[in-house]
Design a protein around this motif. Structure first.
Motif, mmCIF file in Angstrom:
data_model
loop_
_atom_site.group_PDB
_atom_site.id
_atom_site.type_symbol
_atom_site.label_atom_id
_atom_site.label_comp_id
_atom_site.label_asym_id
_atom_site.label_seq_id
_atom_site.Cartn_x
_atom_site.Cartn_y
_atom_site.Cartn_z
ATOM 1 N N GLY A 6 -13.492 -15.177 8.341
ATOM 2 C CA GLY A 6 -12.209 -14.996 9.002
ATOM 3 C C GLY A 6 -12.362 -14.220 10.297
ATOM 4 O O GLY A 6 -11.742 -14.540 11.299
ATOM 5 N N VAL A 9 -13.567 -16.532 12.899
ATOM 6 C CA VAL A 9 -12.467 -17.359 13.402
ATOM 7 C C VAL A 9 -11.615 -16.532 14.350
ATOM 8 O O VAL A 9 -11.225 -16.990 15.415
ATOM 9 C CB VAL A 9 -11.600 -17.892 12.234
ATOM 10 C CG1 VAL A 9 -10.359 -18.577 12.764
ATOM 11 C CG2 VAL A 9 -12.414 -18.850 11.382
ATOM 12 N N PHE A 10 -11.349 -15.273 13.972
ATOM 13 C CA PHE A 10 -10.531 -14.404 14.800
ATOM 14 C C PHE A 10 -11.187 -14.148 16.150
ATOM 15 O O PHE A 10 -10.524 -14.170 17.175
ATOM 16 C CB PHE A 10 -10.271 -13.084 14.067
ATOM 17 C CG PHE A 10 -9.367 -12.160 14.819
ATOM 18 C CD1 PHE A 10 -8.024 -12.459 14.956
ATOM 19 C CD2 PHE A 10 -9.850 -11.004 15.403
ATOM 20 C CE1 PHE A 10 -7.177 -11.614 15.656
ATOM 21 C CE2 PHE A 10 -9.013 -10.159 16.097
ATOM 22 C CZ PHE A 10 -7.672 -10.465 16.222
ATOM 23 N N ASN A 100 -6.764 -18.929 11.020
ATOM 24 C CA ASN A 100 -7.235 -17.562 10.798
ATOM 25 C C ASN A 100 -6.374 -16.850 9.755
ATOM 26 O O ASN A 100 -6.891 -16.191 8.853
ATOM 27 C CB ASN A 100 -7.220 -16.789 12.119
ATOM 28 C CG ASN A 100 -7.738 -15.381 11.976
ATOM 29 O OD1 ASN A 100 -8.748 -15.150 11.350
ATOM 30 N ND2 ASN A 100 -7.023 -14.434 12.549
#
Length: 162
Positions: A6, A9-10, A100
């Motif tokens: 995550g 992705v962020f 996200n």
């Protein structure tokens, strides 16, 4: 494990938003290759129910894959963000934020952007805020309108005493 992917992705989403919010000079834009590769990897894990997404429900994985498919279709054949029009950039960013938020299970903290026009202007500007901030603004606006409505006097005769 879900948080590590995550965060990746962020980080990519932050790079994309920085490209979106950059001034309109002739900068080359954000390369979409990393985003494309990462989304393909995540989609394979989501479809298999493995890796960082194994604890996600089938419905969440299905929704994630649908968003990734939309994003991948938008950036198909494009090398950088500047090849998307303004609306496409906003939509791509919002999709990345939704992805996200799904991966990190932080729905209220996802950033949402939209193109808006200021009153009296024909120029559109990008306005970004989290879902929680947007909801708070909506509530505050409603409270201001309610207060204004309750403070007005509609009696004939001009006397609005308490």
């Amino acid at each position: 494990m879900r948080n590590a992917m995550g965060r990746a992705v962020f980080v990519l989403a932050l790079g994309l938003v920085a490209s979106f919010c950059a001034s309109a000079d002739d900068s080359p834009g954000r390369d979409l290759t990393d985003i494309r590769d990462q989304q393909l990897e995540l989609r394979a894990e989501a479809q298999a129910g493995e890796g960082v997404l194994e604890d996600m429900s089938a419905a969440e994985r299905e929704e994630l894959v649908a968003r990734q498919s939309r994003l991948l279709a938008m950036i198909e054949g494009k090398d950088n963000v500047n090849e998307l029009d303004d609306q496409g950039q906003v939509e791509a960013f919002n999709l990345l934020e939704q992805i996200n938020a799904t991966i990190n299970d932080v729905q209220g903290q996802q950033m949402v952007c939209e193109l808006t026009r200021k009153t009296g202007s024909h120029r559109k500007t990008k306005v970004c805020m989290t879902v929680a901030e947007r909801e708070m603004l909506r509530e505050d606006s409603g409270a201001v309108m309610e207060k204004a409505k309750n403070g007005l006097c509609f009696k004939s005769g001009g006397s609005c005493g308490g």
